[in-house]
Design a protein around this motif. Structure first.
Motif, PDB file in Angstrom:
ATOM      1  N   HIS A  92      -7.020 -16.549   4.959  1.00  0.00           N
ATOM      2  CA  HIS A  92      -6.634 -15.144   5.147  1.00  0.00           C
ATOM      3  C   HIS A  92      -7.074 -14.650   6.524  1.00  0.00           C
ATOM      4  O   HIS A  92      -6.290 -14.064   7.267  1.00  0.00           O
ATOM      5  CB  HIS A  92      -7.273 -14.317   4.032  1.00  0.00           C
ATOM      6  CG  HIS A  92      -6.794 -12.902   3.925  1.00  0.00           C
ATOM      7  ND1 HIS A  92      -5.480 -12.583   3.730  1.00  0.00           N
ATOM      8  CD2 HIS A  92      -7.447 -11.711   3.973  1.00  0.00           C
ATOM      9  CE1 HIS A  92      -5.346 -11.266   3.662  1.00  0.00           C
ATOM     10  NE2 HIS A  92      -6.535 -10.704   3.807  1.00  0.00           N
ATOM     11  N   VAL A  98      -4.611 -13.612   9.598  1.00  0.00           N
ATOM     12  CA  VAL A  98      -4.701 -12.235  10.108  1.00  0.00           C
ATOM     13  C   VAL A  98      -4.952 -12.236  11.627  1.00  0.00           C
ATOM     14  O   VAL A  98      -4.292 -11.516  12.379  1.00  0.00           O
ATOM     15  CB  VAL A  98      -5.823 -11.472   9.356  1.00  0.00           C
ATOM     16  CG1 VAL A  98      -6.259 -10.245  10.108  1.00  0.00           C
ATOM     17  CG2 VAL A  98      -5.357 -11.110   7.952  1.00  0.00           C
ATOM     18  N   LEU A 148       0.711 -12.429   3.702  1.00  0.00           N
ATOM     19  CA  LEU A 148       1.165 -11.845   2.435  1.00  0.00           C
ATOM     20  C   LEU A 148       0.895 -12.797   1.264  1.00  0.00           C
ATOM     21  O   LEU A 148       0.298 -12.408   0.251  1.00  0.00           O
ATOM     22  CB  LEU A 148       2.665 -11.551   2.543  1.00  0.00           C
ATOM     23  CG  LEU A 148       3.287 -10.724   1.438  1.00  0.00           C
ATOM     24  CD1 LEU A 148       2.877  -9.259   1.581  1.00  0.00           C
ATOM     25  CD2 LEU A 148       4.815 -10.822   1.499  1.00  0.00           C
ATOM     26  N   ARG A 158      -5.258 -14.382  -3.107  1.00  0.00           N
ATOM     27  CA  ARG A 158      -6.652 -13.924  -3.270  1.00  0.00           C
ATOM     28  C   ARG A 158      -6.752 -12.932  -4.430  1.00  0.00           C
ATOM     29  O   ARG A 158      -7.726 -12.932  -5.177  1.00  0.00           O
ATOM     30  CB  ARG A 158      -7.165 -13.264  -1.984  1.00  0.00           C
ATOM     31  CG  ARG A 158      -7.333 -14.229  -0.829  1.00  0.00           C
ATOM     32  CD  ARG A 158      -8.073 -13.567   0.321  1.00  0.00           C
ATOM     33  NE  ARG A 158      -9.507 -13.544   0.068  1.00  0.00           N
ATOM     34  CZ  ARG A 158     -10.402 -12.979   0.895  1.00  0.00           C
ATOM     35  NH1 ARG A 158      -9.984 -12.395   2.006  1.00  0.00           N
ATOM     36  NH2 ARG A 158     -11.683 -13.008   0.608  1.00  0.00           N
ATOM     37  N   LYS A 216     -12.758 -12.205  -7.823  1.00  0.00           N
ATOM     38  CA  LYS A 216     -12.796 -10.907  -8.522  1.00  0.00           C
ATOM     39  C   LYS A 216     -11.571 -10.759  -9.425  1.00  0.00           C
ATOM     40  O   LYS A 216     -10.518 -11.338  -9.134  1.00  0.00           O
ATOM     41  CB  LYS A 216     -12.834  -9.777  -7.497  1.00  0.00           C
ATOM     42  CG  LYS A 216     -14.148  -9.730  -6.707  1.00  0.00           C
ATOM     43  CD  LYS A 216     -14.085  -8.745  -5.555  1.00  0.00           C
ATOM     44  CE  LYS A 216     -15.337  -8.841  -4.695  1.00  0.00           C
ATOM     45  NZ  LYS A 216     -15.170  -8.202  -3.379  1.00  0.00           N
ATOM     46  N   TYR A 273      -8.572  -4.946  -7.584  1.00  0.00           N
ATOM     47  CA  TYR A 273      -7.703  -4.521  -6.477  1.00  0.00           C
ATOM     48  C   TYR A 273      -6.648  -3.529  -6.952  1.00  0.00           C
ATOM     49  O   TYR A 273      -6.484  -2.461  -6.371  1.00  0.00           O
ATOM     50  CB  TYR A 273      -7.037  -5.746  -5.835  1.00  0.00           C
ATOM     51  CG  TYR A 273      -8.071  -6.764  -5.388  1.00  0.00           C
ATOM     52  CD1 TYR A 273      -8.934  -6.471  -4.332  1.00  0.00           C
ATOM     53  CD2 TYR A 273      -8.226  -7.970  -6.049  1.00  0.00           C
ATOM     54  CE1 TYR A 273      -9.909  -7.378  -3.946  1.00  0.00           C
ATOM     55  CE2 TYR A 273      -9.192  -8.884  -5.658  1.00  0.00           C
ATOM     56  CZ  TYR A 273     -10.034  -8.581  -4.608  1.00  0.00           C
ATOM     57  OH  TYR A 273     -10.994  -9.479  -4.219  1.00  0.00           O
ATOM     58  N   LYS A 315      -4.081  -0.270   1.905  1.00  0.00           N
ATOM     59  CA  LYS A 315      -4.046  -1.452   2.781  1.00  0.00           C
ATOM     60  C   LYS A 315      -2.661  -2.105   2.739  1.00  0.00           C
ATOM     61  O   LYS A 315      -2.084  -2.438   3.782  1.00  0.00           O
ATOM     62  CB  LYS A 315      -5.135  -2.437   2.317  1.00  0.00           C
ATOM     63  CG  LYS A 315      -5.255  -3.661   3.195  1.00  0.00           C
ATOM     64  CD  LYS A 315      -6.281  -4.646   2.624  1.00  0.00           C
ATOM     65  CE  LYS A 315      -6.143  -5.944   3.385  1.00  0.00           C
ATOM     66  NZ  LYS A 315      -6.836  -7.059   2.797  1.00  0.00           N
ATOM     67  N   PHE A 353       0.123  -2.404   5.764  1.00  0.00           N
ATOM     68  CA  PHE A 353       0.741  -3.687   6.133  1.00  0.00           C
ATOM     69  C   PHE A 353       2.269  -3.576   6.065  1.00  0.00           C
ATOM     70  O   PHE A 353       2.984  -4.089   6.935  1.00  0.00           O
ATOM     71  CB  PHE A 353       0.226  -4.786   5.191  1.00  0.00           C
ATOM     72  CG  PHE A 353       0.651  -6.170   5.594  1.00  0.00           C
ATOM     73  CD1 PHE A 353       0.243  -6.719   6.802  1.00  0.00           C
ATOM     74  CD2 PHE A 353       1.442  -6.944   4.757  1.00  0.00           C
ATOM     75  CE1 PHE A 353       0.633  -8.009   7.174  1.00  0.00           C
ATOM     76  CE2 PHE A 353       1.834  -8.230   5.114  1.00  0.00           C
ATOM     77  CZ  PHE A 353       1.427  -8.761   6.325  1.00  0.00           C
ATOM     78  N   PHE A 363      -2.041  -1.729  12.409  1.00  0.00           N
ATOM     79  CA  PHE A 363      -2.695  -3.001  12.056  1.00  0.00           C
ATOM     80  C   PHE A 363      -4.223  -2.868  12.160  1.00  0.00           C
ATOM     81  O   PHE A 363      -4.950  -3.408  11.332  1.00  0.00           O
ATOM     82  CB  PHE A 363      -2.191  -4.110  12.986  1.00  0.00           C
ATOM     83  CG  PHE A 363      -2.500  -5.492  12.510  1.00  0.00           C
ATOM     84  CD1 PHE A 363      -1.693  -6.125  11.581  1.00  0.00           C
ATOM     85  CD2 PHE A 363      -3.616  -6.175  12.985  1.00  0.00           C
ATOM     86  CE1 PHE A 363      -1.982  -7.410  11.133  1.00  0.00           C
ATOM     87  CE2 PHE A 363      -3.909  -7.445  12.546  1.00  0.00           C
ATOM     88  CZ  PHE A 363      -3.098  -8.074  11.622  1.00  0.00           C
ATOM     89  N   ARG A 384     -15.632  -3.816  -1.161  1.00  0.00           N
ATOM     90  CA  ARG A 384     -16.899  -3.335  -1.739  1.00  0.00           C
ATOM     91  C   ARG A 384     -16.688  -2.424  -2.938  1.00  0.00           C
ATOM     92  O   ARG A 384     -17.622  -1.777  -3.410  1.00  0.00           O
ATOM     93  CB  ARG A 384     -17.723  -2.661  -0.649  1.00  0.00           C
ATOM     94  CG  ARG A 384     -18.440  -3.699   0.195  1.00  0.00           C
ATOM     95  CD  ARG A 384     -18.549  -3.382   1.657  1.00  0.00           C
ATOM     96  NE  ARG A 384     -18.943  -4.615   2.382  1.00  0.00           N
ATOM     97  CZ  ARG A 384     -18.056  -5.506   2.862  1.00  0.00           C
ATOM     98  NH1 ARG A 384     -16.763  -5.307   2.734  1.00  0.00           N
ATOM     99  NH2 ARG A 384     -18.476  -6.595   3.466  1.00  0.00           N
TER     100      ARG A 384
END
Ligand code: HEM
Length: 148
Positions: A11, A15, A56, A62, A68, A73, A82, A86, A132, A144
């Motif tokens: 990732h 990025v 993507l 992820r 997690k 998310y 986010k 994007f 970005f 977090r």
């Protein structure tokens, strides 16, 4: 090494790749360019498309296969902010891509892009870079659990 760690590495590299490509586009699309420059710009733009697709795919991998739970998310509005940022970068990038296609056709006949075309493409790239830059901040907050 866990799957989560490998995905995080992929990732981050993808990025940084997108950022490098956007910065390269910003450097290449400048006033005074001619027909000879158009091919390189179009190739860099194609690399942008590939790397954005990798971001993507790895990003959503992820979400679904990271350490997690998926809801960590999906239930956080910061995650969606986010994704929205994007998506905005992707949507804004359509304009320059269409211009490069037209420039390439004209370049085949030896005609370089008009000055106002270059200015418009640069404006779009600047917006892409600005939006970005917000995404890592949203990523840090999201990771977090802030916003849950
Ligand atoms: C559809 C696109 C994307 C998806 C689905 C996605 C998803 C994710 C996920 C699931 C994480 C793991 C967070 C955690 O550790 O809990 C993450 C981390 C991260 N993402 Fe993305 N991402 C995407 C695009 C981007 C983009 C475009 C950038 C940069 C501009 C970015 C920057 C980061 C950073 C810096 C982290 C690490 C955050 C931290 O641990 O502090 N992501 N992303």
């Amino acid at each position: 090494m866990t799957t989560d760690a490998w995905l995080a590495i992929a990732h981050h590299l993808a990025v940084f790749g997108v950022l490098a490509v956007l910065a390269t586009e910003w450097a290449l699309v400048r006033p005074g360019i001619g027909a000879a420059d158009v091919d390189r710009i179009a190739r860099v733009d194609a690399a942008y498309g590939v790397l954005a697709a990798v971001v993507l795919v790895v990003g959503f991998t992820r979400v679904f296969a990271g350490d997690k739970p998926t809801d960590f998310y999906f239930e956080n509005p910061v995650f969606w902010a986010k994704i929205a940022a994007f998506a905005v970068v992707g949507l804004v990038s359509i304009g320059p891509t269409l211009r490069y296609v037209r420039w390439r056709r004209a370049a085949a006949g030896g005609t370089g892009p008009a000055a106002e075309e270059v200015v418009a493409a640069r404006r779009a790239i600047a917006i892409e870079l600005a939006v970005f830059a917000l995404i890592p901040a949203l990523a840090a907050v999201m990771a977090r659990g802030i916003g849950l």
